[in-house]
Structure formats: structure tokens, C-alpha cells
Design an enzyme around this catalytic site. Structure first.
Site, PDB file in Angstrom:
ATOM      1  N   ASN A 227       0.857  -1.187   0.000  1.00 22.96           N
ATOM      2  CA  ASN A 227       0.000   0.000   0.000  1.00 22.96           C
ATOM      3  C   ASN A 227       0.892   1.235   0.000  1.00 22.96           C
ATOM      4  O   ASN A 227       1.340   1.708   1.039  1.00 22.96           O
ATOM      5  CB  ASN A 227      -0.905  -0.020   1.228  1.00 22.96           C
ATOM      6  CG  ASN A 227      -1.953   1.065   1.172  1.00 22.96           C
ATOM      7  OD1 ASN A 227      -1.750   2.099   0.534  1.00 22.96           O
ATOM      8  ND2 ASN A 227      -3.064   0.838   1.835  1.00 22.96           N
ATOM      9  N   ASP A 228       1.142   1.754  -1.186  1.00 21.69           N
ATOM     10  CA  ASP A 228       2.030   2.904  -1.349  1.00 21.69           C
ATOM     11  C   ASP A 228       1.600   4.117  -0.531  1.00 21.69           C
ATOM     12  O   ASP A 228       2.352   5.069  -0.379  1.00 21.69           O
ATOM     13  CB  ASP A 228       2.023   3.341  -2.821  1.00 21.69           C
ATOM     14  CG  ASP A 228       3.013   2.567  -3.661  1.00 21.69           C
ATOM     15  OD1 ASP A 228       4.026   2.123  -3.111  1.00 21.69           O
ATOM     16  OD2 ASP A 228       2.761   2.405  -4.867  1.00 21.69           O
ATOM     17  N   CYS A 229       0.366   4.096  -0.089  1.00 24.65           N
ATOM     18  CA  CYS A 229      -0.191   5.283   0.560  1.00 24.65           C
ATOM     19  C   CYS A 229      -0.208   5.191   2.072  1.00 24.65           C
ATOM     20  O   CYS A 229      -0.679   6.108   2.748  1.00 24.65           O
ATOM     21  CB  CYS A 229      -1.595   5.532   0.034  1.00 24.65           C
ATOM     22  SG  CYS A 229      -1.557   5.839  -1.731  1.00 24.65           S
TER      23      CYS A 229
ATOM     24  N   GLN B  34       5.638   9.622  -1.085  1.00 27.52           N
ATOM     25  CA  GLN B  34       6.460   8.437  -1.274  1.00 27.52           C
ATOM     26  C   GLN B  34       7.925   8.663  -0.924  1.00 27.52           C
ATOM     27  O   GLN B  34       8.649   7.710  -0.679  1.00 27.52           O
ATOM     28  CB  GLN B  34       6.353   7.951  -2.721  1.00 27.52           C
ATOM     29  CG  GLN B  34       5.358   6.824  -2.898  1.00 27.52           C
ATOM     30  CD  GLN B  34       3.946   7.325  -3.095  1.00 27.52           C
ATOM     31  OE1 GLN B  34       3.697   8.086  -4.014  1.00 27.52           O
ATOM     32  NE2 GLN B  34       3.042   6.924  -2.243  1.00 27.52           N
TER      33      GLN B  34
ATOM     34  N   ASN C 138       2.003   5.726   4.581  1.00 23.32           N
ATOM     35  CA  ASN C 138       3.356   6.295   4.698  1.00 23.32           C
ATOM     36  C   ASN C 138       3.619   6.635   6.156  1.00 23.32           C
ATOM     37  O   ASN C 138       3.377   7.761   6.600  1.00 23.32           O
ATOM     38  CB  ASN C 138       3.477   7.539   3.816  1.00 23.32           C
ATOM     39  CG  ASN C 138       2.862   7.320   2.444  1.00 23.32           C
ATOM     40  OD1 ASN C 138       1.859   7.951   2.096  1.00 23.32           O
ATOM     41  ND2 ASN C 138       3.418   6.405   1.674  1.00 23.32           N
TER      42      ASN C 138
END
Ligand code: BGC
Ligand code: NOJ
Length: 831
Positions: free
Chosen positions: A484-486, A501, A488
Site C-alpha cells: 500500500n504505497d499510501c 512516497q 506512509n
């Protein structure tokens, strides 16, 4: 509402209106030259790399949305129209767009002129062919002026759309007969050019956009088309285009065929010119001569069709479920090829300038592609491994042309390394080709300054990276983000415009991921089995796999893997267990995320799928409990949402996920990619009905009738469907380039229909909807053909009662191991 229909015999989707809710596109090209082709002729072409070698210009996010393409105009004296409707949008008398395997066909008519445009990229050449046939279907003569139009991109798409002070002075073309050559920057550092050719004499051309269109006009109302002639303009700077003008007279019933070719050519440096600043056009002439006639085009088109028939014959399902057959046999596999080729670079929602090839994305794309063309999968695995850092971490992305890691995004996504193990193990299970593990791969494509090492060593370091980066709960550190790139957790961004990112330290705080923990167990086990198989091979024959560690070292590695897997399973079952589901992560303060103790985001889909796929909780009931929670708390009419409750405000400690309005993207959207994880998990606990229900909910083929809600193509998965919190619940976004394609194909073919490649051969273990009484799968595997017939007389969801091969009953659970015949009939009875 439907906007067309499936034609399964021809492997086509036929769109019956140009006004689809969004442009519905197709991909032309399967190797190095590609074209995006919408149902109204929109799109663009590129060679290998959509950012660096773009041939034609496309205007993203324009209005109208789908702006620029290869446009063909007809002026019959009373009306002006385009055979593909755009850009004039003159109403057509009839219109159909057939999207097929690597080709598209637009069949339309107006004022008694019937046109067919066939567009495809031949299997072996770097060009897009547009063959147009025009027929006069009236009983009087027709005199028409016909025009073509494309706009050249000055190669680097990003520079092309930003560096106007330079670019408006660099554009150059050459014209030779009916061929327009685009040669911007050829005089200096480029040794490539493109050409746009028509196979017959022309009555004029234009290469200067403003001359063709009129400075205050656009492609929708070009001056040249209105005037009925071009001006033979030669572009000097500004915006070079290619337009041919052809006067055509057609007697009643008469037809004409025109073959346009847009091609890409390279010359050796010493052979660039034949005279000062005059291109050596030899390579273009070769292509032009090859596709000069209708017979040539027909042969190339047939070759393309045969190519696809061959690819799709590797896995073919026959069942009484038409939608399931069409999805499995045609469109899902087709999309797997597209995602393999494009990764996340070029679609109608990916600008081709941004993300290039993703380390995790391309590794996962292999899961649905390895069976199609194993040799290309092999090459891709080695390319990906070559970008890895010496400590096992990975660049998040790399550029397809240069095959080097993108410095801009860098590293620090801590799930990335493990996906290399996933892709490689899938390749070996498919092919039995262990020799790939001996291939020498660089670190950071040689930039790391350390010696290359065999692929096996890269995999070992992948695992070791996570082994060496654990947090306070003995769970893997998340780094910048995991799948899940989001999410963070180390970012803490309060400044607009900062990248979620790349802001903040990738390491440092203690944020941990239960999702990576699930991967660690799942792919740790796959790697362990791989090591065991290598050890077995080496024990039997000392000379084999000489480049790989000795058996004693392999046994040591296996020992480490076993204890790591056990310890991580333990960590997940304690710190990673919330009581009714798996926790998602621990943030930088060591607070749980995805826990009932949270105010928002109490449960997430990803760890439920991945931990159970890793086998965690299957024996002690946690898996069943977690899946029940998923059903109760995350399920919706259109699929399983990523998290619930959605975040309603920005949480600085969570990052991008909470930047999205509720129901969109990673904030409680239905992220199609991880729905199959839950289907796999359900299959792992024997729930065939539920696995199939999940499979159908996000499957575009099953959503064809609600096109006005879903909006994206009914033949391609989209990345995300708006979740229940969204005002546009059910709306699909970001079609085509998503790991969903590979994961759903792997899930339906291996976990639901149950035909699974293993290191030792094919295994058959279906987990199907109880309503499915029987089905057959033809599977080509390691040079043999298996005709597998499964019957389910008692309508169970899983459980093989008997299995026989060419009439010989096999002991229960036996794999189809090295059978001697080339074609095998396998009878499987469930019960
Ligand atoms: C998107 C993610 C994507 C990421 C890539 C985010 O804005 O929501 O889906 O993976 O960008 O950079
Ligand atoms: C899209 C990205 O391409 C992929 O790598 C990521 O896993 C998902 N978004 C989820 O954030």
C-alpha cells in the site's frame, strides 16, 4: 447499460457507440513497439519506453478527454467526418469498434461511404499499420477528399510537454514521395527517426500543424480538410505533424484500400546520413516494402491472430459459464500480457512519463504471465534483479529503455524485495528451469561497484533484507510503504506538494507492517521449498547447478528460513492479531493500525489476505475468523473495500491514505488488486462459493450490464472501484495497468479451478462454487498437454475424491509428475 457486446468466437469486444462513458481502449503491439488505441482512434505510439521514445503526441486530461490520435477525415463535398468519429464528432450513420487481441477495427459509414479501419502492430516489426478500406455503397459516383493526421512527439514526452522555448525551434521533417519522415534531434544525438507512409501516390501533404489546422483551429475543424487540399507545408520548428491528402473517386460499388504505416527506425551512427542532413531511409524502405499490399497486410494480420491463438491455448477452460470462460480464456490473459509489457507506464490514466516499471509491480505481473511466454518472463526477472541493491533492498521503479533504477523515487519500500522471490518461484514452478538461478545479475545495474552474483544470491538477499530490518514487535519494518504505497508511516508531511512516497526517512522510526510479515512467511516458505529442491537436485547429481551453494550451505539456509518463518508466524499470531482479524501495521509511535482500538481504519484487507495465503491461522481458526470479519466489515456489492471505517480526516502519521476522500483509492476504495488475495484465502480454507463470489464482484466481464455505473472497459480490470463511502460507489477508475490482472488470473486458474504448477509438476485441487457441476481445462505445461476434466456430481466446494490419468487411477493427492505421454487425459472427481 451496455455499450456493446462480447464476440467470443472472434475474441473481440464490439463497441456500438463512440460515446462510451470513458474512452474504451486497446493495446496494439506485443514486443517493443506499442500503440494505445481508443474506440474513437485516440491514443499514441511509442517504442519500448513511453517516456523516452514517444512517436506521437497525446494530450492527457484534455477536454474533450480523449485528444489526439491517428485521425482519418473524409470530405465528400457536403459533409466532413472522421471514420472513428473523433475529432470532428460528425454523427455517423453506423459505427462499430471491434477491439481484439492486439488489433482494433472501426467499421463505420456516412453518406453511403462505408469504411473499415484495421489497426495493428505486426508481430515482427516496429510499426503500426492502419489499413483503411472505403466503399461507395450508393448508386452514384463519389468524389471525396481523404486526409490522414498524426502529430509527432519530439521523443521525450516529458520534455515535449514542458520545454517549449527550445522545442518550438527544433522540429524537422523530410518528405519523400508519400512518406513523411520525422527527424527532430536526428542532426545531433539521436540516431532514430519515425516515418508516416501511405502506400499510394498522394495529392498533397502537410507537416506543419498550424498550416494544416489554421492557427486558431484544432483537429476538430482543420482548414486543410475544409479547403479540400493540403498545402505541402514543411515544418520548421513548432509542431511537426504528418498529414496525407488523397483525392478519391469511387464508382457505385467500388472500393479502395489505403495502407498507412507509422514506423520507428534506427541507423548505425556511421550510416545516419546519405547527404548532409538527409536521413538514410533504408530501414524505413524495408518496412514500407514489406507491407505494401493488401495481401501483405492480411498475412501480417493472420500471423498476429495465430500468435494470440497460440498464446491463449496454454490454458483453456470449457464450462457452461459463458462469462467465466470468456474472462479466463480471453480477456484476463490478454490483460496479463498488457501489464507485463507496460507495467504501470502507459495507459489512459498513467501518462507514460511517471512510473516506468515497478519492482513490485513487474514482479507480480509475472504471476499471470509466466505461462504465456516463459522466455520473456525469464528475461524480465533478470532485468529486475539487476537493479537490486547489494543489501537486498530495491529501487521502487526502473526505466524500461535504460533498465536502470529511478533515482527520483529511490528505494525503501520494504515489501519490494520479497516480490522478486514471488516472481522467480512462479517462473520455476511453471518451467522447471532452475538454471535461471545461476544467471549472474548485477547490483544497481553495475553502479553499486560490487561484483555481480547469481540470481539465487539476489533472492537470498531479498529475504535477508527483511530479516535484518525488524521492529519492536519482531515484525518487518515498513520503510516508506509496503504494497500500500499510501500508508506512509514515516513521512509526516505537512507541506503541500511534498511526495508522500519520498518525504521523511525510509528507515528510522519503528513503523512495522503485518502485511510484509505475511509475505515473509508466504514467500519465505516458497523460497525454502526452492532451496530444498535445489538441494535435492544437487544431491542426486553433483555436477548440476554448480554455480549455486553446496548442499550443506543450502541446508543451513533452510534451517534459518524455518526458524524465521516460525518466529514470524508467532509474531503475527500475537502482536499481529487483533482478536478478530490481523492488525495492519504499527505506526512510528508503535500504535496499532487496523485494530478495533483505532477510531478510523479499524480493519484492512491486505494482511487478512496475505497472512492467510502464507498459511497463518489456517489450523487454529484465526483464518476463518479473519475472513468472517472481512465479510462482515469490508464487503460490499461491488467488492471488498480496502479498509473500514474510511479515514475522514488527514492523519499526518499515516500519510497519503488519509489524503483521499472516503471511498476513493487506498482510503476505503475497492482496490481490485487485493480482492483475489481474499479469494485465495477463502480457497485455502475450502470456501469455494465465497471465493467465486469475490471473483465475480470485481470482474469487468460480470459488470458489463452496469457500464453506466462502472464506466471503464468491460473487458479489462481497473485498479480501483469507488467504495461504499464514495458518492460514486461502483465507479471504476484507472483501467488496465494493475496487478489485479495477474493476481486474478493466478487465483481463478490455480486456486479456484485448481490447476496449479508446482516445482514437481501440475497439481489439481479445485475450490469451486458448488453450482459448477463440471468443467474441463486444457493446460499445456512443460511441453505436454493435459486435458483435465473435473466433475462435481455431489456439488461440493472442494475435495478431490479420485483422479486418473489416461485411465490409470492415481493415489489421492498425487501430482501429475513427469508422465510419459505427450497428451494426457485426466479425470478428476470431486466429492
Ligand atoms: C496512488 C497509488 C500509487 C502511488 C504511486 C499514489 O498516489 O494512490 O496507488 O501506487 O501513487 O506513486
Ligand atoms: C499502485 C501501485 O502501482 C502498486 O505498486 C501499489 O501496490 C498499489 N498502487 C497500492 O498502493
Amino acid at each position: 447499460m451496455k455499450y456493446g457486446y462480447f464476440d467470443d468466437n472472434n475474441k473481440e469486444y464490439v463497441i456500438t457507440t463512440p460515446e462510451t462513458p470513458l474512452p474504451w481502449i486497446n493495446y496494439l503491439g506485443s514486443n517493443e513497439f506499442f500503440g494505445l488505441f481508443s474506440n474513437t482512434c485516440g491514443g499514441y505510439d511509442f517504442y519500448k519506453d513511453a517516456k523516452l521514445l514517444r512517436l506521437t503526441r497525446y494530450r492527457y486530461n484534455n477536454s474533450p478527454y480523449d485528444s489526439n490520435g491517428r485521425y482519418y477525415y473524409i470530405n465528400d463535398g457536403s459533409d466532413i467526418w472522421n471514420v472513428g468519429w473523433q475529432p470532428t464528432q460528425t454523427p455517423l450513420d453506423s459505427y462499430e469498434c471491434h477491439h481484439g487481441m492486439g488489433y482494433s477495427k472501426i467499421i463505420s459509414s456516412k453518406n453511403g461511404i462505408e469504411s473499415t479501419l484495421l489497426a495493428f502492430v505486426p508481430v515482427h516489426d516496429n510499426c503500426e499499420i492502419n489499413q483503411i478500406t472505403l466503399k461507395n455503397a450508393t448508386d452514384s459516383n463519389k468524389e471525396i477528399n481523404f486526409f490522414s493526421y498524426i502529430e509527432f512527439c519530439l521523443w521525450n514526452a516529458e520534455d515535449d510537454s514542458t520545454n517549449f522555448q527550445r522545442n518550438f525551434s527544433t522540429g524537422e521533417v523530410e518528405i519523400e514521395g508519400s512518406t513523411i519522415y520525422h527527424k527532430t534531434e536526428y542532426r545531433e544525438r539521436r540516431n532514430h527517426f519515425s516515418f508516416y507512409h501511405l502506400n499510394t501516390e498522394i495529392d498533397g501533404f502537410d507537416t506543419d500543424r498550424a498550416t494544416f489546422q489554421g492557427f486558431y483551429h484544432g483537429p476538430a475543424n482543420p482548414d486543410a480538410v475544409k479547403a479540400g487540399h493540403c498545402s505541402n507545408s514543411v515544418a520548421h520548428g513548432w509542431s511537426p505533424i504528418g498529414s496525407h491528402h488523397k483525392k478519391i473517386s469511387l464508382a457505385p460499388g467500388e472500393s479502395i484500400s489505403l495502407i498507412f504505416i507509422l514506423g520507428y527506425c534506427e541507423n548505425p551512427v556511421e550510416k545516419k546520413f546519405i547527404a548532409p542532413n538527409v536521413i538514410n531511409k533504408e530501414p524505413a524502405h524495408v518496412i514500407i516494402n514489406k507491407y505494401g499490399t493488401d495481401a501483405d497486410v492480411a498475412a501480417a494480420y493472420n500471423e498476429l491472430k495465430e500468435y494470440w491463438n497460440g498464446l491463449l491455448s496454454v490454458y483453456t477452460l470449457t464450462s457452461d459459464n459463458e462469462k467465466l470462460n470468456r474472462s479466463v480464456n480471453i480477456w484476463n490473459q490478454y490483460q496479463c500480457m498488457v501489464t507485463f509489457n507496460m507495467s504501470r507506464s502507459a495507459s489512459y490514466f498513467e501518462s507514460g512519463m511517471g512510473r516506468g516499471m515497478g519492482f513490485r509491480d513487474s514482479s507480480q505481473d509475472l504471476l499471470g504471465f509466466v505461462h504465456l511466454i516463459p522466455s520473456r518472463a525469464r528475461e524480465r526477472i533478470l532485468d529486475i534483479a539487476n537493479t537490486q541493491f547489494p543489501d537486498g533492498s530495491a529501487y521502487h521503479q526502473y526505466q524500461p529503455l535504460t533498465k536502470t533504477g529511478n533515482l527520483g523515487v529511490g528505494s525503501g519500500f520494504n515489501d519490494d524485495p520479497l516480490w522478486l522471490i514471488a516472481g522467480t518461484c512462479a517462473y520455476i514452478r511453471e518451467t522447471g528451469d532452475y538454471s535461471i538461478l545461476e544467471e549472474m545479475c548485477e547490483f544497481d545495474t553495475g553502479r553499486a561497484g560490487v561484483p555481480a552474483a547469481p540470481l539465487f544470491e539476489h533472492l537470498r538477499r531479498s529475504f535477508k533484507y527483511n530479516m535484518d530490518h525488524k521492529g519492536p514487535h519482531k515484525l518487518p519494518l515498513i520503510g516508506r510503504a509496503d504494497w500500500n504505497d499510501c500508508l506512509n508511516l514515516n513521512c509526516f508531511s505537512e507541506t503541500p506538494g511534498e511526495s508522500f512516497q519520498t518525504t521523511g526517512p525510509s528507515e528510522g522510526p519503528v513503523a512495522e507492517s503485518v502485511f510484509i510479515a505475511g509475505m515473509y512467511v508466504k514467500y519465505g516458505k516458497e523460497f525454502r521449498d526452492l532451496c530444498q529442491h535445489i538441494a535435492d537436485i544437487k544431491s542426486q547429481s553433483a555436477s548440476e547447478l554448480g554455480n549455486l551453494p553446496e548442499v550443506s550451505e543450502l541446508n543451513r539456509i533452510i534451517g534459518v528460513l524455518d526458524s524465521e518463518i516460525e518466529a514470524m508466524t508467532e509474531a503475527v499470531e500475537t502482536a499481529g492479531w487483533d482478536g478478530k482479524w490481523f492488525v495492519r501495521a504499527y505506526d512510528a509511535y508503535s500504535n496499532p493500525i487496523g485494530s478495533h482500538t483505532c477510531e478510523e481504519g479499524q480493519i484492512f484487507i491486505e494482511p487478512q489476505g496475505m497472512c492467510i495465503m502464507g498459511g497463518i491461522g489456517i489450523e487454529n481458526g484465526k483464518a476463518e475468523t479473519a475472513l468472517a470479519s472481512v465479510k462482515e466489515r469490508l464487503d460490499s456489492k461491488y467488492g471488498i473495500m480496502l479498509n473500514q471505517p474510511a479515514y475522514t480526516r488527514y492523519h499526518v502519521e499515516l500519510g497519503e491514505i488519509s489524503s483521499y476522500p472516503p471511498g476513493y483509492k487506498e482510503n476505503a476504495g475497492i482496490f481490485c488488486h487485493n480482492n483475489p488475495w481474499i479469494a485465495c484465502a477463502e480457497a485455502a480454507v475450502g470456501h469455494g462459493d465465497r471465493a467465486y463470489e469475490i471473483y465475480t464482484k470485481t470482474n469487468p466481464v460480470f459488470l458489463e450490464e452496469i457500464g453506466e455505473i462502472h464506466r471503464t472497459e468491460p473487458y479489462a480490470y481497473c485498479q480501483m472501484v469507488a467504495g461504499a463511502d464514495a458518492p460514486t460507489f461502483g465507479e471504476g477508475k484507472n483501467s488496465w495497468l494493475t496487478g489485479t490482472a495477474a493476481w486474478t488470473f493466478a487465483t481463478v486458474s490455480q486456486n479456484i479451478l485448481g490447476i496449479k504448477p508446482t516445482y514437481d509438476g501440475l497439481s489439481v485441487d479445485p475450490c469451486i462454487p458448488s453450482t459448477l457441476g463440471e468443467y474441463s481445462v486444457t493446460r499445456k505445461y512443460r511441453g505436454k498437454t493435459y486435458n483435465i476434466h473435473v466433475s462435481n456430481p455431489n456439488h461440493v466446494e472442494h475435495g478431490v475424491k479420485s483422479i486418473s490419468i489416461n485411465g490409470n487411477t492415481l493415489p489421492e493427492g498425487t501430482l501429475l509428475l513427469n508422465p510419459s505421454a505427450d497428451v494426457m487425459d485426466v479425470e478428476v472427481i470431486l466429492g
